[in-house]
Motif scaffolding. Sequence first.
Motif, PDB file in Angstrom:
ATOM      1  N   ASN A 169       0.829  -1.208   0.000  1.00 25.99           N
ATOM      2  CA  ASN A 169       0.000   0.000   0.000  1.00 25.99           C
ATOM      3  C   ASN A 169       0.860   1.253   0.000  1.00 25.99           C
ATOM      4  OD1 ASN A 169      -2.720   0.333  -0.288  1.00 25.99           O
ATOM      5  ND2 ASN A 169      -3.143   0.616   1.872  1.00 25.99           N
ATOM      6  N   PHE A 170       1.935   1.192   0.801  1.00 24.58           N
ATOM      7  CA  PHE A 170       2.852   2.328   0.959  1.00 24.58           C
ATOM      8  C   PHE A 170       3.554   2.666  -0.362  1.00 24.58           C
ATOM      9  CE2 PHE A 170       7.498   2.847   1.684  1.00 24.58           C
ATOM     10  CZ  PHE A 170       7.503   4.174   2.057  1.00 24.58           C
ATOM     11  N   LEU A 171       4.118   1.627  -1.010  1.00 29.74           N
ATOM     12  CA  LEU A 171       4.863   1.878  -2.251  1.00 29.74           C
ATOM     13  C   LEU A 171       3.927   2.212  -3.402  1.00 29.74           C
ATOM     14  CD1 LEU A 171       5.220  -0.394  -4.851  1.00 29.74           C
ATOM     15  CD2 LEU A 171       5.686  -1.842  -2.887  1.00 29.74           C
ATOM     16  N   SER A 172       2.734   1.575  -3.408  1.00 28.02           N
ATOM     17  CA  SER A 172       1.808   1.773  -4.532  1.00 28.02           C
ATOM     18  C   SER A 172       1.311   3.206  -4.596  1.00 28.02           C
ATOM     19  CB  SER A 172       0.629   0.806  -4.422  1.00 28.02           C
ATOM     20  OG  SER A 172       1.059  -0.524  -4.546  1.00 28.02           O
ATOM     21  N   PHE A 173       1.144   3.834  -3.428  1.00 27.28           N
ATOM     22  CA  PHE A 173       0.685   5.226  -3.424  1.00 27.28           C
ATOM     23  C   PHE A 173       1.656   6.106  -4.203  1.00 27.28           C
ATOM     24  CE2 PHE A 173       1.088   9.475  -1.630  1.00 27.28           C
ATOM     25  CZ  PHE A 173      -0.194   9.962  -1.826  1.00 27.28           C
ATOM     26  N   ALA A 174       2.945   6.034  -3.822  1.00 30.57           N
ATOM     27  CA  ALA A 174       3.950   6.873  -4.489  1.00 30.57           C
ATOM     28  C   ALA A 174       4.104   6.478  -5.960  1.00 30.57           C
ATOM     29  CB  ALA A 174       5.287   6.754  -3.764  1.00 30.57           C
ATOM     30  N   ARG A 175       4.124   5.154  -6.215  1.00 29.29           N
ATOM     31  CA  ARG A 175       4.320   4.661  -7.587  1.00 29.29           C
ATOM     32  C   ARG A 175       3.226   5.173  -8.519  1.00 29.29           C
ATOM     33  NH1 ARG A 175       4.990  -1.682  -8.514  1.00 29.29           N
ATOM     34  NH2 ARG A 175       7.176  -1.167  -8.244  1.00 29.29           N
ATOM     35  N   TRP A 176       1.961   4.968  -8.152  1.00 32.21           N
ATOM     36  CA  TRP A 176       0.864   5.316  -9.065  1.00 32.21           C
ATOM     37  C   TRP A 176       0.601   6.820  -9.102  1.00 32.21           C
ATOM     38  CZ3 TRP A 176      -0.072   2.079 -12.648  1.00 32.21           C
ATOM     39  CH2 TRP A 176       0.164   0.716 -12.424  1.00 32.21           C
ATOM     40  N   LEU A 177       0.950   7.541  -8.021  1.00 31.16           N
ATOM     41  CA  LEU A 177       0.869   9.003  -8.063  1.00 31.16           C
ATOM     42  C   LEU A 177       1.783   9.540  -9.157  1.00 31.16           C
ATOM     43  CD1 LEU A 177       0.145  11.842  -6.954  1.00 31.16           C
ATOM     44  CD2 LEU A 177       2.036  11.574  -5.320  1.00 31.16           C
ATOM     45  N   PHE A 178       3.033   9.073  -9.175  1.00 30.97           N
ATOM     46  CA  PHE A 178       3.990   9.603 -10.143  1.00 30.97           C
ATOM     47  C   PHE A 178       3.760   9.073 -11.551  1.00 30.97           C
ATOM     48  CE2 PHE A 178       6.245  10.750  -6.242  1.00 30.97           C
ATOM     49  CZ  PHE A 178       6.522  12.072  -6.524  1.00 30.97           C
ATOM     50  N   ILE A 179       3.296   7.832 -11.664  1.00 32.63           N
ATOM     51  CA  ILE A 179       2.953   7.325 -13.003  1.00 32.63           C
ATOM     52  C   ILE A 179       1.795   8.141 -13.574  1.00 32.63           C
ATOM     53  CG2 ILE A 179       1.935   5.350 -14.234  1.00 32.63           C
ATOM     54  CD1 ILE A 179       3.631   3.522 -12.480  1.00 32.63           C
ATOM     55  N   GLY A 180       0.794   8.428 -12.731  1.00 28.53           N
ATOM     56  CA  GLY A 180      -0.336   9.261 -13.179  1.00 28.53           C
ATOM     57  C   GLY A 180       0.110  10.649 -13.605  1.00 28.53           C
ATOM     58  N   LEU A 181       1.017  11.253 -12.821  1.00 25.63           N
ATOM     59  CA  LEU A 181       1.524  12.590 -13.150  1.00 25.63           C
ATOM     60  C   LEU A 181       2.363  12.585 -14.433  1.00 25.63           C
ATOM     61  CD1 LEU A 181       2.553  13.866  -9.599  1.00 25.63           C
ATOM     62  CD2 LEU A 181       0.635  14.676 -10.976  1.00 25.63           C
ATOM     63  N   VAL A 182       3.185  11.535 -14.596  1.00 25.49           N
ATOM     64  CA  VAL A 182       4.032  11.429 -15.799  1.00 25.49           C
ATOM     65  C   VAL A 182       3.176  11.327 -17.057  1.00 25.49           C
ATOM     66  CG1 VAL A 182       5.596   9.861 -17.043  1.00 25.49           C
ATOM     67  CG2 VAL A 182       6.089  10.500 -14.695  1.00 25.49           C
ATOM     68  N   VAL A 183       2.141  10.483 -17.000  1.00 24.35           N
ATOM     69  CA  VAL A 183       1.282  10.301 -18.174  1.00 24.35           C
ATOM     70  C   VAL A 183       0.505  11.592 -18.453  1.00 24.35           C
ATOM     71  CG1 VAL A 183      -0.644   8.971 -19.144  1.00 24.35           C
ATOM     72  CG2 VAL A 183       1.145   7.810 -17.853  1.00 24.35           C
ATOM     73  N   ALA A 184       0.056  12.277 -17.387  1.00 24.89           N
ATOM     74  CA  ALA A 184      -0.603  13.585 -17.573  1.00 24.89           C
ATOM     75  C   ALA A 184       0.378  14.577 -18.205  1.00 24.89           C
ATOM     76  CB  ALA A 184      -1.100  14.108 -16.225  1.00 24.89           C
ATOM     77  N   GLY A 185       1.656  14.491 -17.793  1.00 25.79           N
ATOM     78  CA  GLY A 185       2.690  15.355 -18.383  1.00 25.79           C
ATOM     79  C   GLY A 185       2.900  15.092 -19.865  1.00 25.79           C
ATOM     80  N   LEU A 186       2.797  13.824 -20.272  1.00 27.51           N
ATOM     81  CA  LEU A 186       2.930  13.493 -21.693  1.00 27.51           C
ATOM     82  C   LEU A 186       1.790  14.088 -22.507  1.00 27.51           C
ATOM     83  CD1 LEU A 186       4.034   9.736 -21.458  1.00 27.51           C
ATOM     84  CD2 LEU A 186       5.433  11.656 -22.183  1.00 27.51           C
ATOM     85  N   ILE A 187       0.569  14.066 -21.927  1.00 29.55           N
ATOM     86  CA  ILE A 187      -0.591  14.676 -22.607  1.00 29.55           C
ATOM     87  C   ILE A 187      -0.364  16.181 -22.741  1.00 29.55           C
ATOM     88  CG2 ILE A 187      -3.074  15.118 -22.453  1.00 29.55           C
ATOM     89  CD1 ILE A 187      -3.240  12.474 -20.801  1.00 29.55           C
ATOM     90  N   TYR A 188       0.141  16.808 -21.678  1.00 28.41           N
ATOM     91  CA  TYR A 188       0.433  18.250 -21.684  1.00 28.41           C
ATOM     92  C   TYR A 188       1.461  18.578 -22.778  1.00 28.41           C
ATOM     93  CZ  TYR A 188       2.430  22.693 -20.050  1.00 28.41           C
ATOM     94  OH  TYR A 188       2.912  23.977 -19.979  1.00 28.41           O
TER      95      TYR A 188
END
Length: 348
Positions: A255-274
């Motif tokens: 749970n601990f690692l998944s929070f950070a992992r998926w937060l940054f994956i979500g932000l990275v993919v949003a950055g690619l759209i930007y």
Amino acid sequence: PAATAVISLAFGRYILEPFFMQCEIPELAIKLITAVGITLVMVLNSTSVSWSARIQIFLTFCKLVAILIIIVPGVIQLIKGETQHFKNAFAGNDASVKGLPLAFYSGMYAYSGWFYLNFVTEEVENPEKNIPLAICISMIIVTVGYVLTNVAYFTTISARELLLSKAVAVTFAERLMGNFSLAVPVFVALSCFGSMNGGVFAVSRMFFVASREGHLPEILSMIHVRKHTPLPAVIVLHPLTMIMLFNGDLYSLLNFLSFARWLFIGLVVAGLIYLRYKRPDMPRPFKVPLFIPALFSFTCLFMVALSLYADPVNTGIGFAITLTGVPAYYLFIVWDKKPKWFRKLLGK
């Protein structure tokens, strides 16, 4: 480091399973043997790039053998008509919103190897062609392999027994394979060791490149003069992984690692759209339809927000540790006018 700790805990449990068939394995024993496994992986990745790659290929083969050892008897059971555990399989489950993030994290963890390939782009030949091809082929293999493995389990084990088992593959093998069941924990342990090796191989490259780009201290971008391995980047992973290992259990770490992992994956993919709109002329070796990253990014960030509500302690710790990167970045990287004593401390 938390991801390495999670998979290495599975390695520790399965490698000890043949010695504790009739009784519970002590948690300290699992963590100690896990620590030895982590150290071996770190030494291997510090010593030789080519040997890390060769061993990874062999261990991937072991992984596929382990999956086949489970799938084949499962298919035979299915042909015999052993389908009683599939009836009302989801009856009585708590389908509350609170359980959704952990279920999502646990499910997605099985497929999380896809992004490790992107960390080693510089070491892949013809990446424009081979990276998309490798991701597509491997995702099909993983999906088919994991679905059939779970189907095989349910031909022999009920949903309740599966949840209670600490080592599901061993429980399955004991019921169907007799004396041959000892081979299963060995192959699964080798499979986990391969995942540990692949994870350290990839993440050390991420540290190395981040340091080279000026996002982490400069020492992490250095390479051993003879062995050509990113030695400082590998070494820094070891104490961090050990801290994670001895301060958490499998589910809290996940749970601990998944929070950070998926937060940054979500932000990275949003950055690619930007960047698709902001920098339309940037070279793009391959593209995907825009709705795919948009849906993916939304799902990641929604689950991250939901996990803060569902498990505020573990996700809060992950969020707090993530935020410590902000002052560290400004202190060590951005701040140009450091006093002489501070620069001397950093070895400048």
